[in-house]
Design a protein around this motif. Sequence first.
Motif, PDB file in Angstrom:
ATOM      1  N   SER A   1     -13.093  16.462  53.373  1.00  0.00           N
ATOM      2  CA  SER A   1     -12.465  15.769  52.227  1.00  0.00           C
ATOM      3  C   SER A   1     -11.125  16.418  51.919  1.00  0.00           C
ATOM      4  O   SER A   1     -10.757  16.607  50.762  1.00  0.00           O
ATOM      5  CB  SER A   1     -13.373  15.842  50.994  1.00  0.00           C
ATOM      6  N   GLY A   2     -10.387  16.787  52.956  1.00  0.00           N
ATOM      7  CA  GLY A   2      -9.169  17.551  52.767  1.00  0.00           C
ATOM      8  C   GLY A   2      -9.508  19.011  52.513  1.00  0.00           C
ATOM      9  O   GLY A   2     -10.672  19.419  52.553  1.00  0.00           O
ATOM     10  N   LEU A   3      -8.492  19.814  52.249  1.00  0.00           N
ATOM     11  CA  LEU A   3      -8.687  21.233  51.951  1.00  0.00           C
ATOM     12  C   LEU A   3      -8.340  21.510  50.499  1.00  0.00           C
ATOM     13  O   LEU A   3      -7.291  21.071  49.998  1.00  0.00           O
ATOM     14  CB  LEU A   3      -7.810  22.107  52.852  1.00  0.00           C
ATOM     15  N   GLY A   4      -9.216  22.236  49.815  1.00  0.00           N
ATOM     16  CA  GLY A   4      -8.946  22.667  48.452  1.00  0.00           C
ATOM     17  C   GLY A   4      -8.220  24.000  48.453  1.00  0.00           C
ATOM     18  O   GLY A   4      -7.346  24.264  49.279  1.00  0.00           O
ATOM     19  N   ALA A   5      -8.618  24.882  47.538  1.00  0.00           N
ATOM     20  CA  ALA A   5      -7.951  26.175  47.389  1.00  0.00           C
ATOM     21  C   ALA A   5      -8.117  27.019  48.652  1.00  0.00           C
ATOM     22  O   ALA A   5      -9.165  26.984  49.291  1.00  0.00           O
ATOM     23  CB  ALA A   5      -8.537  26.919  46.187  1.00  0.00           C
TER      24      ALA A   5
ATOM     25  N   HIS B   1      -5.193  26.026  49.882  1.00  0.00           N
ATOM     26  CA  HIS B   1      -4.257  25.200  50.655  1.00  0.00           C
ATOM     27  C   HIS B   1      -3.813  23.949  49.905  1.00  0.00           C
ATOM     28  O   HIS B   1      -2.643  23.577  49.944  1.00  0.00           O
ATOM     29  CB  HIS B   1      -4.903  24.794  51.979  1.00  0.00           C
ATOM     30  N   TRP B   2      -4.768  23.242  49.289  1.00  0.00           N
ATOM     31  CA  TRP B   2      -4.508  21.984  48.601  1.00  0.00           C
ATOM     32  C   TRP B   2      -3.762  21.008  49.515  1.00  0.00           C
ATOM     33  O   TRP B   2      -2.661  20.576  49.222  1.00  0.00           O
ATOM     34  CB  TRP B   2      -3.770  22.217  47.288  1.00  0.00           C
ATOM     35  N   ASP B   3      -4.418  20.703  50.627  1.00  0.00           N
ATOM     36  CA  ASP B   3      -3.854  19.777  51.606  1.00  0.00           C
ATOM     37  C   ASP B   3      -4.737  18.537  51.669  1.00  0.00           C
ATOM     38  O   ASP B   3      -5.824  18.553  52.250  1.00  0.00           O
ATOM     39  CB  ASP B   3      -3.776  20.452  52.984  1.00  0.00           C
ATOM     40  N   MET B   4      -4.283  17.450  51.054  1.00  0.00           N
ATOM     41  CA  MET B   4      -5.054  16.201  51.045  1.00  0.00           C
ATOM     42  C   MET B   4      -5.100  15.543  52.412  1.00  0.00           C
ATOM     43  O   MET B   4      -5.923  14.664  52.661  1.00  0.00           O
ATOM     44  CB  MET B   4      -4.448  15.225  50.022  1.00  0.00           C
ATOM     45  N   ASN B   5      -4.200  15.965  53.311  1.00  0.00           N
ATOM     46  CA  ASN B   5      -4.111  15.346  54.630  1.00  0.00           C
ATOM     47  C   ASN B   5      -4.798  16.147  55.731  1.00  0.00           C
ATOM     48  O   ASN B   5      -4.797  15.729  56.887  1.00  0.00           O
ATOM     49  CB  ASN B   5      -2.638  15.154  55.005  1.00  0.00           C
ATOM     50  N   ALA B   6      -5.377  17.292  55.380  1.00  0.00           N
ATOM     51  CA  ALA B   6      -6.123  18.056  56.388  1.00  0.00           C
ATOM     52  C   ALA B   6      -7.400  17.304  56.753  1.00  0.00           C
ATOM     53  O   ALA B   6      -7.989  16.603  55.931  1.00  0.00           O
ATOM     54  CB  ALA B   6      -6.469  19.437  55.840  1.00  0.00           C
ATOM     55  N   CYS B   7      -7.830  17.452  57.990  1.00  0.00           N
ATOM     56  CA  CYS B   7      -9.067  16.806  58.455  1.00  0.00           C
ATOM     57  C   CYS B   7      -9.960  17.845  59.126  1.00  0.00           C
ATOM     58  O   CYS B   7      -9.483  18.852  59.651  1.00  0.00           O
ATOM     59  CB  CYS B   7      -8.758  15.685  59.447  1.00  0.00           C
ATOM     60  N   GLY B   8     -11.254  17.565  59.112  1.00  0.00           N
ATOM     61  CA  GLY B   8     -12.212  18.458  59.753  1.00  0.00           C
ATOM     62  C   GLY B   8     -11.967  18.531  61.248  1.00  0.00           C
ATOM     63  O   GLY B   8     -11.517  17.568  61.865  1.00  0.00           O
ATOM     64  N   ALA B   9     -12.277  19.694  61.834  1.00  0.00           N
ATOM     65  CA  ALA B   9     -12.030  19.852  63.264  1.00  0.00           C
ATOM     66  C   ALA B   9     -12.877  20.991  63.834  1.00  0.00           C
ATOM     67  O   ALA B   9     -13.129  21.985  63.161  1.00  0.00           O
ATOM     68  CB  ALA B   9     -10.551  20.147  63.524  1.00  0.00           C
ATOM     69  N   PHE B  10     -13.348  20.793  65.065  1.00  0.00           N
ATOM     70  CA  PHE B  10     -13.886  21.883  65.873  1.00  0.00           C
ATOM     71  C   PHE B  10     -12.805  22.276  66.874  1.00  0.00           C
ATOM     72  O   PHE B  10     -12.290  21.420  67.596  1.00  0.00           O
ATOM     73  CB  PHE B  10     -15.133  21.440  66.648  1.00  0.00           C
ATOM     74  N   LEU B  11     -12.450  23.550  66.918  1.00  0.00           N
ATOM     75  CA  LEU B  11     -11.477  24.030  67.897  1.00  0.00           C
ATOM     76  C   LEU B  11     -12.137  25.078  68.790  1.00  0.00           C
ATOM     77  O   LEU B  11     -13.058  25.770  68.362  1.00  0.00           O
ATOM     78  CB  LEU B  11     -10.250  24.628  67.210  1.00  0.00           C
TER      79      LEU B  11
ATOM     80  N   VAL C   1      -7.380  26.628  61.016  1.00  0.00           N
ATOM     81  CA  VAL C   1      -7.065  25.860  59.811  1.00  0.00           C
ATOM     82  C   VAL C   1      -5.627  25.353  59.868  1.00  0.00           C
ATOM     83  O   VAL C   1      -5.344  24.190  59.529  1.00  0.00           O
ATOM     84  CB  VAL C   1      -7.285  26.723  58.550  1.00  0.00           C
ATOM     85  N   GLY C   2      -4.729  26.201  60.337  1.00  0.00           N
ATOM     86  CA  GLY C   2      -3.330  25.791  60.449  1.00  0.00           C
ATOM     87  C   GLY C   2      -3.144  24.592  61.356  1.00  0.00           C
ATOM     88  O   GLY C   2      -2.285  23.732  61.105  1.00  0.00           O
ATOM     89  N   ARG C   3      -3.961  24.496  62.409  1.00  0.00           N
ATOM     90  CA  ARG C   3      -3.857  23.360  63.340  1.00  0.00           C
ATOM     91  C   ARG C   3      -4.328  22.051  62.696  1.00  0.00           C
ATOM     92  O   ARG C   3      -3.880  20.969  63.091  1.00  0.00           O
ATOM     93  CB  ARG C   3      -4.695  23.630  64.591  1.00  0.00           C
TER      94      ARG C   3
ATOM     95  N   ASN D   1      -2.410  18.843  57.416  1.00  0.00           N
ATOM     96  CA  ASN D   1      -1.490  17.703  57.444  1.00  0.00           C
ATOM     97  C   ASN D   1      -1.801  16.728  58.579  1.00  0.00           C
ATOM     98  O   ASN D   1      -0.931  15.991  59.039  1.00  0.00           O
ATOM     99  CB  ASN D   1      -0.031  18.188  57.541  1.00  0.00           C
ATOM    100  N   TRP D   2      -3.061  16.709  59.029  1.00  0.00           N
ATOM    101  CA  TRP D   2      -3.416  15.880  60.178  1.00  0.00           C
ATOM    102  C   TRP D   2      -3.352  14.386  59.880  1.00  0.00           C
ATOM    103  O   TRP D   2      -2.819  13.603  60.663  1.00  0.00           O
ATOM    104  CB  TRP D   2      -4.816  16.243  60.678  1.00  0.00           C
ATOM    105  N   ALA D   3      -3.889  13.965  58.724  1.00  0.00           N
ATOM    106  CA  ALA D   3      -3.964  12.535  58.417  1.00  0.00           C
ATOM    107  C   ALA D   3      -2.580  11.900  58.386  1.00  0.00           C
ATOM    108  O   ALA D   3      -2.368  10.825  58.902  1.00  0.00           O
ATOM    109  CB  ALA D   3      -4.678  12.311  57.085  1.00  0.00           C
ATOM    110  N   GLU D   4      -1.618  12.606  57.816  1.00  0.00           N
ATOM    111  CA  GLU D   4      -0.260  12.067  57.752  1.00  0.00           C
ATOM    112  C   GLU D   4       0.379  12.073  59.125  1.00  0.00           C
ATOM    113  O   GLU D   4       1.049  11.112  59.525  1.00  0.00           O
ATOM    114  CB  GLU D   4       0.572  12.887  56.763  1.00  0.00           C
ATOM    115  N   SER D   5       0.149  13.137  59.892  1.00  0.00           N
ATOM    116  CA  SER D   5       0.720  13.204  61.251  1.00  0.00           C
ATOM    117  C   SER D   5       0.136  12.123  62.146  1.00  0.00           C
ATOM    118  O   SER D   5       0.841  11.492  62.917  1.00  0.00           O
ATOM    119  CB  SER D   5       0.434  14.584  61.861  1.00  0.00           C
ATOM    120  N   ALA D   6      -1.189  11.893  62.011  1.00  0.00           N
ATOM    121  CA  ALA D   6      -1.853  10.909  62.860  1.00  0.00           C
ATOM    122  C   ALA D   6      -1.403   9.491  62.514  1.00  0.00           C
ATOM    123  O   ALA D   6      -1.451   8.597  63.358  1.00  0.00           O
ATOM    124  CB  ALA D   6      -3.366  11.027  62.690  1.00  0.00           C
TER     125      ALA D   6
END
Length: 508
Positions: free
Chosen positions: A355-359, A361-371, A496-498, A501-506
């Motif tokens: 659901s994005g990242l909270g504290a 970072h507060w990034d509404m565009n982050a998405c879950g990921a396995f790396l 986390v850095g990767r 802002n994924w949703a906006e980039s995608a």
Amino acid sequence: MTAKQDQYVMALDLGTTGNRAILFDYEGNIAAQAYKELTQSYPKAGWVEHDALEIWRDTKTAMQEVVQKTAIQPQQIVAIGLTVQRETCLLWDKTTGQPLHPAIVWQDRRTAHFCRALEAKGYVEEIYDRTGLVLDAYFSATKLHWLLDWVKHNRDIDPANLLAGTIDSWALWNLTGGKVHRTDHSNASRTMVLNLDSLTWDEKLLDLFAIPGQIMPEVQPSLGHFGVTDPAILGVEIPVTAIFGDQQAALYAHGCDRPGLLKCTYGTGAFLVANTGAKVTRSQHRLLSTVAWTQTNSDQSLKTDYALEGSMFTAGSCVQWLRDKLGLIDSAAASETLARSVDSNGGVYFVPALSGLGAPHWDMNACGAFLGLTGGVTKAHLVRSVLEAIAFQAREVVEAINQDSPAAIQQLKVDGGACNNDFLMQCQADVLGIPVERPMVLDATAQGAAFGAGLTVGFWQDYRALVENRAINRVFEPGEGAANAQANFAVWQEAVGRAKNWAESAAE
């Protein structure tokens, strides 16, 4: 047996995934409880909704079931304390009692674009100054704005009959038979329209979000008389004498009533909250300034406890996701067994941004990921990486609080359903390098609401004695895995850095 030993306080704990009624006895222990799982609705990507009528039906049923379980008389319940999932909000018609749209849940991201538009207009700093909150779709204000716009175009209703509120207001309105439309300061402080200094609805922000002030609930102290229950529910009128947001209730249960004391609740999300005393403390590291609770002094002045909070949106819910959506585990408990079946995460790191990242970072565009996926990775590695990620994100928030505080945190008090997982708790102690204290009663949100309600009516007299009598289940000390956990944390931060802002980039 004294009269008080034959009496109880009922806590209503209305959470994100279920609604619970718990009876606490005079010793502060759980006498009985009833639980109803709550249906989760995901109508679109990033949207999360609840049926408010289901919440009320299940609340009423749980209240009746817990009384039947114990075979007590409802007259033996001296007070009710209410604690709820915060930020989730709705609109309803006060003449029919019907919600006008499903409740929009705190995890919902549909208003992220609106938040970005407000950010572009330069409102971020003003909103933070007035409310202590960051501009994010997490909070109620943008959700209410969306709901009001939707109702305007889809419902024919006299504006004079419209009521708005978070789940506590909705539950209280129903508990009192539609007679009381109120909230407390702890829940109101999560709406993004409460002025943190005056503790009243902020007219400028109500205008900014186009929310008519008259539809909002009256705000009153967290500990106090909110009304009495409709006799149709249990056959008698029972006073509702405490309302807390769920995380503030847990803070109260842990006895964190002065600066420097803090706790972390591992529920649907994970929430680390530190009491900061009678003055608003502003974070330099994107933590939230919020109301812990309020109460009336003997001279009728308002006593306010403030807090700093790090809100992490995805914790227990990512274990539920492993079970219900991916089918990797049959139960939450199975996650611990699988995690222990391998000696490492196999190089896999999970970013819990469902659901994005909270504290912090507060990034509404982050998405879950396995790396770090390779051919040798098994489902055990995936599950282990999810549990580690819950602990890693808590470390980020502890670091932020340490940087905002004059002294470093020496111990972490914990509660919530995910605390049952010994692997997770040991990982948390290892990555923090400090002890983690787990109480016997993990339902600290409900316990805090019960303590507040019982103290308000004089059922209990001594807050400190109550919290000091709480039994401790186990203290997890940093162990032999500490060095490895802290090394993995550094790699996880890169992951986390990767994902940010994924949703906006995608979408570009």
